[in-house]
Design a protein around this motif. Structure first.
Motif, PDB file in Angstrom:
ATOM      1  N   ASP A   1      45.804  27.411  74.792  1.00  0.00           N
ATOM      2  CA  ASP A   1      46.176  26.985  73.443  1.00  0.00           C
ATOM      3  C   ASP A   1      45.928  25.498  73.207  1.00  0.00           C
ATOM      4  OD1 ASP A   1      47.109  29.586  72.879  1.00  0.00           O
ATOM      5  OD2 ASP A   1      49.024  29.136  73.859  1.00  0.00           O
TER       6      ASP A   1
ATOM      7  N   GLY B   1      39.063  19.129  74.755  1.00  0.00           N
ATOM      8  CA  GLY B   1      39.869  19.273  73.559  1.00  0.00           C
ATOM      9  C   GLY B   1      38.986  19.710  72.412  1.00  0.00           C
ATOM     10  N   LEU B   2      38.904  18.874  71.377  1.00  0.00           N
ATOM     11  CA  LEU B   2      38.064  19.158  70.221  1.00  0.00           C
ATOM     12  C   LEU B   2      36.608  19.367  70.609  1.00  0.00           C
ATOM     13  CD1 LEU B   2      37.651  18.992  67.015  1.00  0.00           C
ATOM     14  CD2 LEU B   2      37.146  16.578  67.438  1.00  0.00           C
TER      15      LEU B   2
ATOM     16  N   ASN C   1      44.150  22.287  72.004  1.00  0.00           N
ATOM     17  CA  ASN C   1      43.123  21.827  71.076  1.00  0.00           C
ATOM     18  C   ASN C   1      43.054  20.308  71.010  1.00  0.00           C
ATOM     19  OD1 ASN C   1      42.088  24.358  69.938  1.00  0.00           O
ATOM     20  ND2 ASN C   1      44.180  24.627  69.189  1.00  0.00           N
TER      21      ASN C   1
ATOM     22  N   GLU D   1      34.506  24.456  76.099  1.00  0.00           N
ATOM     23  CA  GLU D   1      35.152  24.442  74.798  1.00  0.00           C
ATOM     24  C   GLU D   1      36.642  24.194  74.986  1.00  0.00           C
ATOM     25  OE1 GLU D   1      35.814  29.218  74.156  1.00  0.00           O
ATOM     26  OE2 GLU D   1      33.948  28.307  73.438  1.00  0.00           O
ATOM     27  N   ALA D   2      37.371  24.134  73.880  1.00  0.00           N
ATOM     28  CA  ALA D   2      38.779  23.750  73.918  1.00  0.00           C
ATOM     29  C   ALA D   2      39.555  24.576  74.952  1.00  0.00           C
ATOM     30  CB  ALA D   2      39.411  23.905  72.543  1.00  0.00           C
TER      31      ALA D   2
END
Length: 368
Positions: A28, A136-137, A30, A173-174
């Motif tokens: 979860d 993260g982003l 991000n 990716e995140a």
């Protein structure tokens, strides 16, 4: 977080041995900041930050302090901003580091956060420390190599590898995370606007430790006596240091002794010493000792985000200073060092509350 591995399996098979890619290590996650918030943080006076640019194959490097306008006008140049010690300013960053407490606090360096638009990066390089790279982003392409050739480009402002040979690569990716042991060559390239959270672990060189240990000893040793030569004999060569002088000074220097406790106390002080740019904010209107004790009884205390606290044997180390508490107080202080906070304390000794109060006045901790 470790891709199904137990902590012991990870430490046995990967730590300081080989890379590990973990998809959805933090499902979860991000990020903790957006790019603008990171840029604003990079412009703070007491923050260490860098801007790396790349144009026509040439790298440029600038160090903080920065102004907001420093982030305008990059044109076609690819660029990256990197901010050190984000855990010293953001409570959520400190909470993120709790997930890595299976590595001793004495090894933890800090959380560095970087932002880059598409194409940005700092070039192929290697680090002398362990690092977890948490995405993260956005997306970042990581290329890695276990090559032995670590020749650097001469004259470059960064430690860029001259001949980087990609062996593996992935797009993260995140929530994805990549662990890299020391000296594993790597190159991160932003696929789009992306932010990476780098959890770094210090690996001090023995030369550095030896030099600093000698500095530590110089204020703690006593060598009795003074040089004397009542039986001095005339020398053929007055410029020559005599064998008698060498023997006498050798015996004096042999009086310098240290043991494991000296080394442990040195490590505790040295590894908990804040970096030179770090300063603590003392309370503007401090509580009285009585009010502080009430807060300690009802709410407990938490370390300031910048504080470094370690423990060993009967000793506690706080921000470069050593303390030897009473035997009954040591477990509570060790808990504070472990978890960076203490719950409400109904039965706190006067000596412990006074020590915590002094740390409160120094800005090292605060009531919860």
């Amino acid at each position: 977080m470790l891709g199904g591995l137990t902590v012991n399996e990870f430490l046995r098979d990967y730590w300081q041995k080989k890379p590990l890619l973990i998809r959805k290590a933090f499902p979860d996650f991000n990020g903790l900041l957006d790019p603008q918030q990171l840029i604003e943080l990079a412009c703070e006076e007491d923050v260490q930050a860098r801007i790396v640019t790349q144009s026509r194959g040439q790298f440029g490097l600038r160090h903080s302090p920065f102004m907001p306008e420093d982030f305008d006008g990059f044109g076609k140049a690819k660029w990256t901003v990197l901010v050190q010690g984000v855990n010293h300013f953001l409570p959520e960053a400190s909470e993120l580091l709790r997930h890595f407490s299976f590595i001793p606090h004495a090894r933890l360096d800090d959380l560095m956060v970087s932002y880059a638009p598409k194409g940005g990066g700092v070039g192929p390089h290697f680090d002398s420390y362990d690092v977890f790279l948490l995405q993260g982003l956005g997306h970042r392409r990581w290329q890695i190599s276990t090559q032995e050739d670590q020749t650097l480009i001469e004259g470059a402002p960064l430690r860029i590898l001259k001949d980087f040979r990609v062996e593996q690569e992935w797009v993260l990716e995140a929530g994805d995370m990549l662990y890299l042991p020391p000296h594993c060559a790597h190159n991160g390239i932003a696929e789009d606007d992306c932010m990476t959270y780098s959890i770094g672990f210090r690996t001090p060189a023995y030369q550095e430790l030896a030099e600093q240990f000698l500095v530590y000893l110089q204020d703690r040793i006593e060598v009795d006596g003074m040089y004397a030569d009542p039986d001095l004999k005339a020398q053929k060569h007055p410029s020559e240091i005599s064998a008698a002088m060498l023997r006498q000074v050798e015996q004096a220097i042999k009086q310098v002794r240290w043991d494991k406790e000296d080394i442990a106390n040195f490590l505790g002080c040295y590894l908990s010493e804040p970096k030179p740019h770090i300063f603590f904010d003392i309370p503007g209107c401090p509580l009285t000792l009585a009010k502080f004790r009430q807060a300690l009884h009802k709410r407990g205390v938490a370390l300031d985000l910048k504080s470094q606290m370690l423990s060993h044997g009967e000793w506690i180390f706080m921000n470069g200073e050593a303390f030897q508490p009473q035997e009954g107080d040591y477990p509570l202080l060790r808990d504070l060092a472990d978890w960076r906070e203490l719950p409400a304390q109904a039965d706190c000794s006067p000596e412990l509350s006074e020590l915590l109060y002094q740390w409160y006045l120094d800005g090292y901790l605060t009531p919860r």
